[in-house]
Design a protein around this motif. Structure first.
Motif, PDB file in Angstrom:
ATOM      1  N   UNK A 273       4.106  -6.592   5.813  1.00  0.00           N
ATOM      2  CA  UNK A 273       5.512  -6.343   6.109  1.00  0.00           C
ATOM      3  C   UNK A 273       6.077  -5.450   5.009  1.00  0.00           C
ATOM      4  N   UNK A 274       6.610  -4.299   5.414  1.00  0.00           N
ATOM      5  CA  UNK A 274       7.074  -3.301   4.455  1.00  0.00           C
ATOM      6  C   UNK A 274       8.603  -3.247   4.462  1.00  0.00           C
ATOM      7  N   UNK A 275       9.175  -3.357   3.282  1.00  0.00           N
ATOM      8  CA  UNK A 275      10.632  -3.384   3.134  1.00  0.00           C
ATOM      9  C   UNK A 275      11.083  -2.370   2.098  1.00  0.00           C
ATOM     10  N   UNK A 276      12.376  -2.070   2.139  1.00  0.00           N
ATOM     11  CA  UNK A 276      13.045  -1.393   1.038  1.00  0.00           C
ATOM     12  C   UNK A 276      13.989  -2.403   0.398  1.00  0.00           C
ATOM     13  N   UNK A 277      13.923  -2.516  -0.913  1.00  0.00           N
ATOM     14  CA  UNK A 277      14.859  -3.370  -1.645  1.00  0.00           C
ATOM     15  C   UNK A 277      15.938  -2.458  -2.214  1.00  0.00           C
ATOM     16  N   UNK A 278      17.158  -2.656  -1.757  1.00  0.00           N
ATOM     17  CA  UNK A 278      18.275  -1.798  -2.141  1.00  0.00           C
ATOM     18  C   UNK A 278      19.361  -2.627  -2.826  1.00  0.00           C
ATOM     19  N   UNK A 279      20.366  -1.935  -3.313  1.00  0.00           N
ATOM     20  CA  UNK A 279      21.491  -2.635  -3.929  1.00  0.00           C
ATOM     21  C   UNK A 279      22.273  -3.468  -2.944  1.00  0.00           C
ATOM     22  N   UNK A 280      22.112  -3.186  -1.650  1.00  0.00           N
ATOM     23  CA  UNK A 280      22.833  -3.935  -0.612  1.00  0.00           C
ATOM     24  C   UNK A 280      21.956  -4.978   0.077  1.00  0.00           C
ATOM     25  N   UNK A 281      20.737  -5.159  -0.401  1.00  0.00           N
ATOM     26  CA  UNK A 281      19.859  -6.154   0.191  1.00  0.00           C
ATOM     27  C   UNK A 281      18.537  -5.572   0.643  1.00  0.00           C
ATOM     28  N   UNK A 282      17.815  -6.356   1.429  1.00  0.00           N
ATOM     29  CA  UNK A 282      16.474  -5.992   1.897  1.00  0.00           C
ATOM     30  C   UNK A 282      16.577  -5.319   3.263  1.00  0.00           C
ATOM     31  N   UNK A 283      15.869  -4.197   3.423  1.00  0.00           N
ATOM     32  CA  UNK A 283      15.875  -3.437   4.671  1.00  0.00           C
ATOM     33  C   UNK A 283      14.435  -3.316   5.167  1.00  0.00           C
ATOM     34  N   UNK A 284      14.202  -3.698   6.416  1.00  0.00           N
ATOM     35  CA  UNK A 284      12.856  -3.612   6.986  1.00  0.00           C
ATOM     36  C   UNK A 284      12.467  -2.156   7.214  1.00  0.00           C
ATOM     37  N   UNK A 286       8.711  -1.427   8.308  1.00  0.00           N
ATOM     38  CA  UNK A 286       7.847  -1.617   9.469  1.00  0.00           C
ATOM     39  C   UNK A 286       6.947  -2.824   9.276  1.00  0.00           C
ATOM     40  N   UNK A 287       6.266  -3.192  10.367  1.00  0.00           N
ATOM     41  CA  UNK A 287       5.305  -4.294  10.368  1.00  0.00           C
ATOM     42  C   UNK A 287       3.958  -3.738  10.806  1.00  0.00           C
TER      43      UNK A 287
END
Length: 323
Positions: A273-284, A286-287
């Motif tokens: 599971x691939x995410x972006x961790x940003x200042x506004x939270x976790x964003x998906x 792709x899977x």
């Protein structure tokens, strides 16, 4: 696999798509691990033209290929992309009664379509980047003009892997060409707002006792202004940080979102599971239900970091598939 008998396992690699060579590398690594673990590996390769081949390269008829598969105790498909990871081979194996090491049809098909994955994630409260889907029949110039987001944008096929057909668009004038490029790797296209964040991935599998087991988080340490492209994935130039350098709260958010998606999609075997961790939270992002699987691939490295070596990981996945 302590206490289990010697097993004969079909390992399916190759595939009729542009991830063929990546799949062959994954399959070769699993064959070696099975043999190291005391099992018999029965390699089968699907050629770029869709024909099946034995280990010595001999072409097999469809009937002979099925006979080889059904002579095994289980099958370990290492097919990435279309006609494999999308549930196609899992469906074949299910129909002929061969246990599959990996996700079933539904999970593979859902996760292989990035637009569908985003739709499901949104329904369970997991954020993904704002996006539009461009159908194969949509004229390129009109589709580009209709995109409601300002650059930077990420343009990619909805159903391709290994970063094939992906473009980071910084000027709207380049959008039509990026859509054309994405269509070279898949008929439908996703245009997403670019997410500025740290790419953090995590892998999960449910073991034979029913416990969901996680590898360490992995951070793709590339310039946050760019994208993790195919060359970086396979030429060794992208450094990985394991575990990812994120806070306890961010780690919990990544792990929680991944566990939710694993169950909602109906995954089995290992999924990444691939995410972006940003200042506004976790964003998906792709899977991936059939991630790259050499010893140097991301998923095995994640598990090695928590003490599960490659041969043990292959054994654990086989044990989970056989119950």
């Amino acid at each position: 696999m302590t206490g289990r008998p010697h097993l004969r396992i079909a390992v399916v690699g190759g595939g009729a798509n542009d991830e063929h060579d990546v799949s062959l590398a994954s399959a070769a690594a699993v064959v070696a691990a099975l043999r190291t673990g005391g099992h018999t590996a029965a390699p089968l390769t699907i050629g770029r033209d869709g024909t099946w081949h034995d280990e010595d390269g001999s072409i097999l008829s469809p009937a002979d290929a099925v006979a080889r598969l059904t002579s095994c105790d289980a099958a370990f498909p290492l097919l990435h992309g279309e006609h494999g990871e999308d549930g196609a081979v899992a469906g074949l194996l299910d129909l002929v009664g061969v246990p599959v090491v990996g996700s079933p049809v539904r999970a593979g098909a859902l996760a292989a379509d990035k637009w569908v994955t985003k739709t499901i994630a949104d329904a369970v409260g997991i954020t993904s980047a704002p996006a539009v889907r461009i159908d194969a029949a949509d004229p390129v110039e009109a589709a580009a003009a209709s995109v409601p987001f300002a650059p930077p944008l990420v343009v990619k096929p909805t159903s391709a892997g290994s970063s094939n057909g992906v473009t980071l668009v910084r000027r709207r004038d380049d959008l039509a060409a990026a859509i054309d490029h994405a269509r070279s790797a898949g008929s439908t296209v996703l245009v997403e707002s670019f997410v500025a964040g740290r790419e953090v991935d995590v892998a999960l599998f449910r073991d034979r006792s029913g416990v969901l087991r996680s590898g360490a988080t992995l951070e793709v340490a590339v310039d946050h202004r760019g994208v993790f492209d195919r060359a970086q994935k396979y030429d060794g130039s992208a450094p990985f940080r394991i575990p990812a350098g994120i806070s306890v709260a961010e780690h919990a958010a990544v792990a929680g979102a991944a566990a939710t998606l694993y169950d909602v999609l109906g995954c089995a075997g290992v999924a990444r599971f691939d995410f972006f961790v940003t200042g506004d939270g976790v964003v998906l992002n792709e899977v991936n239900t059939a991630p790259g699987f050499t010893e140097q691939s991301q998923v095995p490295r994640m598990y090695a970091a928590v003490g599960v070596g490659y041969v043990q990981l292959v054994d654990e996945l086989l044990a989970a598939a056989l119950g």
